[in-house]
Scaffold this motif. Structure first.
Motif, PDB file in Angstrom:
ATOM      1  N   HIS A  52       0.801  -1.228  -0.054  1.00 17.52           N
ATOM      2  CA  HIS A  52      -0.138   0.139   0.022  1.00 17.52           C
ATOM      3  C   HIS A  52       0.923   1.121   0.159  1.00 17.52           C
ATOM      4  CE1 HIS A  52      -2.993  -2.837   1.034  1.00 17.52           C
ATOM      5  NE2 HIS A  52      -4.013  -2.004   1.244  1.00 17.52           N
ATOM      6  N   GLY A  53       0.163   2.286  -0.513  1.00 13.94           N
ATOM      7  CA  GLY A  53       1.173   3.675  -0.400  1.00 13.94           C
ATOM      8  C   GLY A  53       1.681   4.010  -1.931  1.00 13.94           C
ATOM      9  N   GLU A  54       2.612   4.615  -1.672  1.00 11.32           N
ATOM     10  CA  GLU A  54       3.192   5.126  -3.015  1.00 11.32           C
ATOM     11  C   GLU A  54       4.407   4.002  -3.432  1.00 11.32           C
ATOM     12  OE1 GLU A  54       6.255   8.692  -3.749  1.00 11.32           O
ATOM     13  OE2 GLU A  54       4.208   9.490  -3.762  1.00 11.32           O
ATOM     14  N   LEU A  55       4.082   3.584  -4.638  1.00 12.68           N
ATOM     15  CA  LEU A  55       5.094   2.201  -5.079  1.00 12.68           C
ATOM     16  C   LEU A  55       6.098   2.735  -5.900  1.00 12.68           C
ATOM     17  CD1 LEU A  55       2.494  -0.472  -5.623  1.00 12.68           C
ATOM     18  CD2 LEU A  55       3.719  -0.070  -3.575  1.00 12.68           C
ATOM     19  N   VAL A  56       5.857   3.910  -6.804  1.00  5.82           N
ATOM     20  CA  VAL A  56       6.653   4.434  -7.614  1.00  5.82           C
ATOM     21  C   VAL A  56       6.515   6.018  -7.787  1.00  5.82           C
ATOM     22  CG1 VAL A  56       7.405   4.783 -10.099  1.00  5.82           C
ATOM     23  CG2 VAL A  56       6.607   2.549  -9.307  1.00  5.82           C
ATOM     24  N   ASN A  57       7.647   6.702  -7.710  1.00  2.00           N
ATOM     25  CA  ASN A  57       7.843   8.206  -7.722  1.00  2.00           C
ATOM     26  C   ASN A  57       8.858   8.415  -8.444  1.00  2.00           C
ATOM     27  OD1 ASN A  57       7.889  10.865  -7.493  1.00  2.00           O
ATOM     28  ND2 ASN A  57       7.597  10.830  -5.268  1.00  2.00           N
ATOM     29  N   ILE A  58       8.780   8.818  -9.734  1.00  2.00           N
ATOM     30  CA  ILE A  58      10.065   9.090 -10.665  1.00  2.00           C
ATOM     31  C   ILE A  58       9.934  10.470 -11.516  1.00  2.00           C
ATOM     32  CG2 ILE A  58      10.924   8.313 -12.695  1.00  2.00           C
ATOM     33  CD1 ILE A  58       9.868   5.538 -12.320  1.00  2.00           C
ATOM     34  N   LYS A  59      11.060  11.182 -11.298  1.00  2.00           N
ATOM     35  CA  LYS A  59      11.051  12.510 -11.987  1.00  2.00           C
ATOM     36  C   LYS A  59      12.075  12.609 -12.923  1.00  2.00           C
ATOM     37  CE  LYS A  59      11.276  17.493 -11.269  1.00  2.00           C
ATOM     38  NZ  LYS A  59      11.038  18.599 -10.338  1.00  2.00           N
ATOM     39  N   SER A  60      11.841  12.664 -14.195  1.00  2.00           N
ATOM     40  CA  SER A  60      12.835  12.532 -15.197  1.00  2.00           C
ATOM     41  C   SER A  60      13.609  14.006 -15.182  1.00  2.00           C
ATOM     42  CB  SER A  60      12.224  12.733 -16.650  1.00  2.00           C
ATOM     43  OG  SER A  60      11.373  13.479 -17.184  1.00  2.00           O
ATOM     44  N   GLY A  61      14.556  13.988 -16.031  1.00  2.00           N
ATOM     45  CA  GLY A  61      15.697  14.943 -16.002  1.00  2.00           C
ATOM     46  C   GLY A  61      14.776  16.340 -16.805  1.00  2.00           C
TER      47      GLY A  61
END
Length: 71
Positions: A52-61
């Protein structure tokens, strides 16, 4: 699934866990998984085992943000 692109596109999609395999469609895979190296099978397994909760948090360049959250 929350996607905020650097171009100003904002997408928020709520998907029932039973339908999570739809993430493996060519449109999703081509647009985001190649850019961010997401393993959809691994995400589905995490959900099925109770994560549960945030599994993925991605910020690209270039400022694109992808978040996958299980609520």
């Amino acid at each position: 699934i929350m996607i905020d692109s650097a171009d100003g596109d904002n997408v928020n999609v709520q998907i029932p866990i039973e339908s999570a395999k739809l993430l493996k469609t060519k449109k999703f895979m081509g647009n985001y998984t190649s850019d961010f190296d997401l393993d959809i099978d691994e995400l589905i397994e995490m959900i099925q085992t109770g994560a549960h909760g945030e599994l993925v948090n991605i910020k690209s360049g270039d400022g694109d943000i992808v978040k996958i959250v299980v609520e």
